[in-house]
Design an enzyme around this catalytic site. Structure first.
Site, PDB file in Angstrom:
ATOM      1  N   CYS A 194      37.395  43.875  57.959  1.00 20.16           N
ATOM      2  CA  CYS A 194      37.048  45.431  57.949  1.00 20.16           C
ATOM      3  C   CYS A 194      37.010  46.170  56.878  1.00 20.16           C
ATOM      4  O   CYS A 194      36.603  47.253  56.584  1.00 20.16           O
ATOM      5  CB  CYS A 194      37.976  46.181  58.833  1.00 20.16           C
ATOM      6  SG  CYS A 194      37.906  45.541  60.477  1.00 20.16           S
ATOM      7  N   ASN A 200      35.758  49.788  67.226  1.00 17.08           N
ATOM      8  CA  ASN A 200      35.631  49.269  65.692  1.00 17.08           C
ATOM      9  C   ASN A 200      34.691  48.229  65.565  1.00 17.08           C
ATOM     10  O   ASN A 200      34.589  47.104  66.158  1.00 17.08           O
ATOM     11  CB  ASN A 200      37.050  48.532  65.747  1.00 17.08           C
ATOM     12  CG  ASN A 200      37.353  47.838  64.382  1.00 17.08           C
ATOM     13  OD1 ASN A 200      36.531  47.889  63.528  1.00 17.08           O
ATOM     14  ND2 ASN A 200      38.568  47.332  64.112  1.00 17.08           N
ATOM     15  N   HIS A 246      38.165  54.010  58.067  1.00 16.79           N
ATOM     16  CA  HIS A 246      37.860  52.860  58.852  1.00 16.79           C
ATOM     17  C   HIS A 246      38.435  53.176  60.416  1.00 16.79           C
ATOM     18  O   HIS A 246      39.320  53.883  60.569  1.00 16.79           O
ATOM     19  CB  HIS A 246      38.516  51.442  58.522  1.00 16.79           C
ATOM     20  CG  HIS A 246      38.457  50.395  59.589  1.00 16.79           C
ATOM     21  ND1 HIS A 246      37.170  49.819  59.890  1.00 16.79           N
ATOM     22  CD2 HIS A 246      39.161  49.457  60.120  1.00 16.79           C
ATOM     23  CE1 HIS A 246      37.350  48.908  60.639  1.00 16.79           C
ATOM     24  NE2 HIS A 246      38.585  48.751  60.769  1.00 16.79           N
TER      25      HIS A 246
END
Ligand code: ACO
Length: 344
Positions: free
Chosen positions: A117, A301, A271
């Site tokens: 990520c 996500n 994020h």
């Protein structure tokens, strides 16, 4: 950190597949409920790519949009960096496939960068290095993820979290923006570009979030497939704690390095993994939630694509404009984490 920005994100692009998977849909698939998902994560729905849409398809569309916005022809890209945890193939790289798709074959160097990520923030730093060394004038970053292809749809602890999509950014030298009018605060006031960045990883934490089989250590066989060892497994609570700590410390560090405080930040673009992680990070950096960009309720996500997708939406919505001070923070498998302060 240098005291002069050398690189600037000049344009962004995004692609999100049309298909929406709601929490109500998930209630019919696993033992979960909307209330639990919203309360624990903040996610309401996520986008899923159909079987015939690959990370290359999504990444190429996001890339084309970013190039159009930047007014850059594919052939003028010097370096193409793709970040993905879900490559089309193990060989060749997804970047080479995207390079071909956008019509830049033989025109540039193309490679994949894998930091889960945190991939996009790592890639921006690599781009900064390419520009500072004079090896490139234009770097294209494409972050593209088909998380639905590595999620275990029977595991309620993970399948509720992830979605598919792609974001892209064109990065060029910051010189043109130097001295440009901004809001005049901090030691680096007035210069547009990357003000400071900080990245770390901790391989001791690798088992917390991984796909155990499918690589060279554990090649796929029938038993491993039956046991779903090729799919994503996560120790959610441990990852959560580590994410809060690492994003908060990285965020406050890059602000200090740039001579800024939370008051100077026009928009924080974190994020998008969990609303509680985002709220804690913002609290540490002393940034109120009305100055934090959140879209995870719509997309979940999307791993490394979350930040470029969010930057693209934020610019489209006018929440980021020339001179805006933006703070980004990320964490992911590895574990990896990082933060970046930039003046848009
Ligand atoms: N629905 C209902 N109950 C659930 C669900 C669900 N979908 N998932 C788990 N539960 C249950 C658990 O079984 C547990 O039950 P028990 O107490 O009877 O054992 C209970 O809920 C609490 O489980 P926890 O895992 O402790 O819940 P937590 O509050 O930590 O939330 C979550 C879980 C949302 C996964 C959280 O830990 C989190 O967001 N962690 C970070 C994950 C993350 O962001 N990962 C991405 C990293 S990025 C990358 O690189 C891909």
């Amino acid at each position: 950190m240098s005291d002069q920005p050398t690189a600037r994100i000049v344009a962004t692009g995004r692609y999100l597949p049309d298909r929406v998977l709601t929490n109500a849909d998930l209630e019919r698939m696993v033992d979960t409920d909307n209330e639990w998902i919203v309360e624990r994560t903040g996610i309401l729905e996520r986008r899923l790519a159909s079987d015939d849409i690959t990370p290359v398809d999504m990444g190429a569309r996001a890339a084309q949009r970013a190039l159009e916005k930047a007014g850059v022809a594919p052939g003028d890209v010097d370096v193409l960096i793709v970040t993905t945890a879900t490559p089309n193939h193990w060989l060749p790289s997804t970047s080479c496939e995207i390079q071909s798709r956008i019509g830049a074959a033989r025109q540039c160097m193309a490679f994949d960068l894998h930091a889960a990520c945190t991939g996009f923030l790592y890639a921006v730093s690599v781009a900064e290095g390419c520009l500072a060394s004079g090896r490139a004038e234009t770097v294209l970053i494409v972050s593209t993820e088909k998380m639905s292809s590595i999620v275990d749809w029977d595991d309620r602890a993970t399948c509720i979290l992830f979605g598919d999509g792609a974001g892209a950014a064109v990065v060029q030298g910051a010189t043109e923006g130097r001295g440009a009018a901004a809001n005049g605060r901090g030691t680096v006031a007035g210069r547009r570009g990357i003000l400071s960045s900080f990245h770390r990883s901790d391989g001791d934490m690798a088992p917390l979030l991984q796909r155990a089989a499918g690589g060279s250590a554990k090649p796929l066989d029938e038993e491993r497939l039956r046991n779903k060892e090729h799919l994503l497994r996560m120790s959610g609570r441990e990852v959560f704690k580590s994410a809060v700590k690492s994003m908060a410390s990285a965020g406050t560090r890059v602000l200090a390095d740039a001579g800024l405080t939370g008051d100077d930040v026009d928009l924080m673009v974190p994020h998008q993994a969990n609303i509680r992680i985002i709220e804690s990070t913002a609290r540490y950096a002393r940034i109120p939630m009305d100055k934090v960009f959140v879209n995870l309720h719509r997309y979940g996500n999307i791993s490394s694509a979350t930040i470029p997708v969010a930057l693209d939406e934020a610019t489209d919505e006018g929440r980021i404009g020339p001179g805006s001070v933006v703070l980004t923070t990320a964490f992911g498998a590895g574990l990896t984490w990082g933060a970046m302060a930039l003046r848009w």
